[in-house]
Motif scaffolding. Structure first.
Motif, PDB file in Angstrom:
ATOM      1  N   SER A  66       0.545  -1.237   0.334  1.00 10.70           N
ATOM      2  CA  SER A  66       0.146  -0.157   0.094  1.00 10.70           C
ATOM      3  C   SER A  66       1.182   1.425  -0.019  1.00 10.70           C
ATOM      4  O   SER A  66       1.749   1.684   0.920  1.00 10.70           O
ATOM      5  CB  SER A  66      -1.119  -0.070   1.113  1.00 10.70           C
ATOM      6  N   GLY A  67       0.681   2.315  -0.715  1.00  8.16           N
ATOM      7  CA  GLY A  67       0.971   3.856  -0.846  1.00  8.16           C
ATOM      8  C   GLY A  67      -0.131   4.654  -0.178  1.00  8.16           C
ATOM      9  O   GLY A  67      -0.828   4.998   0.427  1.00  8.16           O
ATOM     10  N   PRO A  68       0.681   5.962  -0.151  1.00  5.88           N
ATOM     11  CA  PRO A  68       0.555   7.237  -0.065  1.00  5.88           C
ATOM     12  C   PRO A  68      -0.890   7.954  -0.593  1.00  5.88           C
ATOM     13  O   PRO A  68      -0.963   6.747  -1.304  1.00  5.88           O
ATOM     14  CB  PRO A  68       1.270   8.016   0.902  1.00  5.88           C
ATOM     15  N   ALA A  69      -1.188   8.740   0.070  1.00  4.13           N
ATOM     16  CA  ALA A  69      -2.566   9.019  -0.789  1.00  4.13           C
ATOM     17  C   ALA A  69      -2.557  11.029  -1.036  1.00  4.13           C
ATOM     18  O   ALA A  69      -1.911  10.909  -0.030  1.00  4.13           O
ATOM     19  CB  ALA A  69      -3.923   9.129  -0.959  1.00  4.13           C
ATOM     20  N   ILE A  70      -3.723  11.324  -1.783  1.00  3.48           N
ATOM     21  CA  ILE A  70      -2.511  13.133  -1.489  1.00  3.48           C
ATOM     22  C   ILE A  70      -4.328  13.685  -0.947  1.00  3.48           C
ATOM     23  O   ILE A  70      -5.330  13.056  -1.666  1.00  3.48           O
ATOM     24  CB  ILE A  70      -2.591  13.951  -2.990  1.00  3.48           C
ATOM     25  N   VAL A  71      -3.903  14.623   0.008  1.00  9.80           N
ATOM     26  CA  VAL A  71      -5.029  15.604   0.553  1.00  9.80           C
ATOM     27  C   VAL A  71      -4.553  16.954   1.752  1.00  9.80           C
ATOM     28  O   VAL A  71      -3.848  17.202   1.214  1.00  9.80           O
ATOM     29  CB  VAL A  71      -5.722  14.222   2.119  1.00  9.80           C
ATOM     30  N   SER A  72      -5.460  17.100   1.414  1.00  5.32           N
ATOM     31  CA  SER A  72      -5.487  19.154   1.580  1.00  5.32           C
ATOM     32  C   SER A  72      -6.518  19.253   2.608  1.00  5.32           C
ATOM     33  O   SER A  72      -7.557  18.395   3.113  1.00  5.32           O
ATOM     34  CB  SER A  72      -5.514  19.553   1.122  1.00  5.32           C
ATOM     35  N   ASP A  73      -6.980  20.499   3.398  1.00  8.96           N
ATOM     36  CA  ASP A  73      -7.706  20.410   3.835  1.00  8.96           C
ATOM     37  C   ASP A  73      -9.106  21.216   3.527  1.00  8.96           C
ATOM     38  O   ASP A  73      -9.911  20.980   4.124  1.00  8.96           O
ATOM     39  CB  ASP A  73      -6.993  22.351   4.838  1.00  8.96           C
ATOM     40  N   SER A  74      -9.398  21.301   1.846  1.00 10.22           N
ATOM     41  CA  SER A  74      -9.961  21.668   1.420  1.00 10.22           C
ATOM     42  C   SER A  74     -10.895  20.718   0.457  1.00 10.22           C
ATOM     43  O   SER A  74     -11.840  20.693  -0.011  1.00 10.22           O
ATOM     44  CB  SER A  74      -9.887  23.416   0.877  1.00 10.22           C
ATOM     45  N   THR A  75      -9.730  19.616   0.261  1.00 12.27           N
ATOM     46  CA  THR A  75      -9.782  18.104  -1.234  1.00 12.27           C
ATOM     47  C   THR A  75     -10.321  17.039   0.344  1.00 12.27           C
ATOM     48  O   THR A  75      -9.417  17.196   0.742  1.00 12.27           O
ATOM     49  CB  THR A  75      -9.263  18.233  -1.818  1.00 12.27           C
ATOM     50  N   ARG A  76     -10.964  16.132  -1.221  1.00 18.01           N
ATOM     51  CA  ARG A  76     -10.878  14.913  -0.017  1.00 18.01           C
ATOM     52  C   ARG A  76      -9.637  13.764  -0.884  1.00 18.01           C
ATOM     53  O   ARG A  76      -8.773  14.477  -1.394  1.00 18.01           O
ATOM     54  CB  ARG A  76     -12.239  13.963  -0.552  1.00 18.01           C
ATOM     55  N   LEU A  77      -9.535  13.296   0.323  1.00 20.90           N
ATOM     56  CA  LEU A  77      -7.629  12.221  -0.152  1.00 20.90           C
ATOM     57  C   LEU A  77      -8.750  11.889  -1.895  1.00 20.90           C
ATOM     58  O   LEU A  77      -9.982  10.671  -2.189  1.00 20.90           O
ATOM     59  CB  LEU A  77      -8.373  11.470   0.928  1.00 20.90           C
ATOM     60  N   SER A  78      -7.005  11.578  -2.283  1.00 24.71           N
ATOM     61  CA  SER A  78      -7.428  10.848  -3.529  1.00 24.71           C
ATOM     62  C   SER A  78      -6.235  10.347  -3.698  1.00 24.71           C
ATOM     63  O   SER A  78      -4.410  10.351  -3.137  1.00 24.71           O
ATOM     64  CB  SER A  78      -7.179  11.997  -4.402  1.00 24.71           C
ATOM     65  N   GLU A  79      -6.486   9.457  -4.726  1.00 29.34           N
ATOM     66  CA  GLU A  79      -4.873   8.281  -5.127  1.00 29.34           C
ATOM     67  C   GLU A  79      -3.871   8.992  -6.066  1.00 29.34           C
ATOM     68  O   GLU A  79      -4.530   9.873  -7.223  1.00 29.34           O
ATOM     69  CB  GLU A  79      -5.576   7.140  -6.141  1.00 29.34           C
ATOM     70  N   ILE A  80      -2.629   8.725  -6.162  1.00 30.27           N
ATOM     71  CA  ILE A  80      -2.153   8.746  -6.717  1.00 30.27           C
ATOM     72  C   ILE A  80      -2.201   7.989  -7.569  1.00 30.27           C
ATOM     73  O   ILE A  80      -1.743   7.052  -7.840  1.00 30.27           O
ATOM     74  CB  ILE A  80      -0.311   9.695  -6.236  1.00 30.27           C
ATOM     75  N   ASP A  81      -2.201   8.428  -9.412  1.00 30.63           N
ATOM     76  CA  ASP A  81      -2.082   7.653 -10.423  1.00 30.63           C
ATOM     77  C   ASP A  81      -0.554   6.784 -11.004  1.00 30.63           C
ATOM     78  O   ASP A  81       0.481   7.937 -11.137  1.00 30.63           O
ATOM     79  CB  ASP A  81      -2.793   8.484 -11.500  1.00 30.63           C
ATOM     80  N   ILE A  82      -0.050   5.729 -10.613  1.00 33.99           N
ATOM     81  CA  ILE A  82       0.702   5.372 -11.072  1.00 33.99           C
ATOM     82  C   ILE A  82       1.038   4.331 -12.032  1.00 33.99           C
ATOM     83  O   ILE A  82      -0.299   3.675 -11.821  1.00 33.99           O
ATOM     84  CB  ILE A  82       1.521   5.265  -9.996  1.00 33.99           C
TER      85      ILE A  82
END
Length: 284
Positions: A66-82
């Motif tokens: 399993s790998g990490p994801a991208i998230v911010s205060d104003s956006t939902r968690l999203s996957e990194i496309d590889i």
């Protein structure tokens, strides 16, 4: 960023210089540098041979699972496309000084450890195996205590069972039966305690400590190595932790692009540490 020091020595009389090991690895094209070590995949990502003789290197570990994801205060968690043939990579920078035979290595909890780098740089040439030992450098205070030991009444050492099972020749270890029992029962550690309140044979204990430190450099298998001792006849006995009390520094490094430490910043930080430790007479 934490930085640790290791004294490098050849494992055998015929072993080539450690500098040559870097050159052997660097001569291979990138797609031929990847090595499969027990439970890890590692590659020499880049190396720089300075005019002063210092060798700067960066090693990458191919992270699986399993790998990490991208998230911010104003956006939902999203996957990194590889792609399926890509991996997340964790890298570790290091600097080797041929003058002192010390290698300084950045500590990256998820990246290649000193033991993996040590194994990676071993190679076969002319029907001989060229390999090296990384001996962890103790703090100045611990080394002084070890030199002046008067009485050692207790030695405690714990081994991580999974790491021992990955050791190249586990049957060479004299406690192989205990390791097998631990494996069958799912134990995480095997511990050994040697004690005599009147004191153990001092020179034999010193040799044992040195051997255990060398074993610790082979892998991450030793999780505890401590002795209870007097440093002279007039002081009380104290516990000396030979794992925790090592020479290291912790330095703040600016996060660069992708919230990562750039390899240049890491190399510069390690070089500054090398200069400081050298001037302070710590790398002996």
């Amino acid at each position: 960023m934490k930085i640790f020091a290791f004294k490098v020595s050849p494992r055998n009389d015929w072993t080539a210089s450690f500098e040559h090991a870097f050159r052997v690895a660097n001569e291979k094209p990138l797609d031929k540098r990847l090595r499969e070590l027990p439970s890890t995949r590692i590659r020499l990502e880049e190396v720089f041979f300075s005019q002063s003789g210092l060798i700067f290197a960066n090693f990458v570990l191919f992270r699986t699972g399993s790998g990490p994801a991208i998230v911010s205060d104003s956006t939902r968690l999203s996957e990194i496309d590889i792609r399926d043939d890509q991996y997340f990579g964790e890298d570790t920078a290091c600097l080797y000084d041929p003058t002192s035979s010390y290698i300084l290595i950045q500590y990256n909890h998820h990246g290649p450890k000193a033991s993996a780098i040590q194994q990676y740089l071993s190679y076969d040439e002319d029907d001989q195996n060229h390999s090296y030992v990384f001996a962890p450098k103790l703090s100045q205070s611990s080394e002084e205590k070890i030199r002046n030991l008067a009485v050692v009444s207790r030695v405690e050492v714990s081994f991580a069972v999974p790491d021992l099972l990955n050791y190249t020749n586990p049957r060479d270890l004299s406690f192989s039966q205990a390791i097998e029992v631990a494996r069958i029962n799912g134990a995480e550690t095997v511990s050994l305690v040697i004690g005599n309140r009147r004191g153990l044979a001092l020179q034999i204990v010193k040799d044992l400590i040195a051997g255990l430190q060398r074993t610790a450099s082979v892998g991450e298998g030793i999780t505890k190595l401590a002795i209870k001792a007097q440093v002279d006849d007039d002081t009380p006995r104290e516990t000396i932790d030979l794992i925790a009390d090592r020479l290291f520094t912790q330095v703040d490094v600016h996060l660069g692009a992708g919230r990562r430490y750039s390899v240049t910043d890491r190399w510069n930080t390690i070089k500054t540490t090398l200069d400081h430790w050298t001037k302070s007479g710590l790398l002996t």
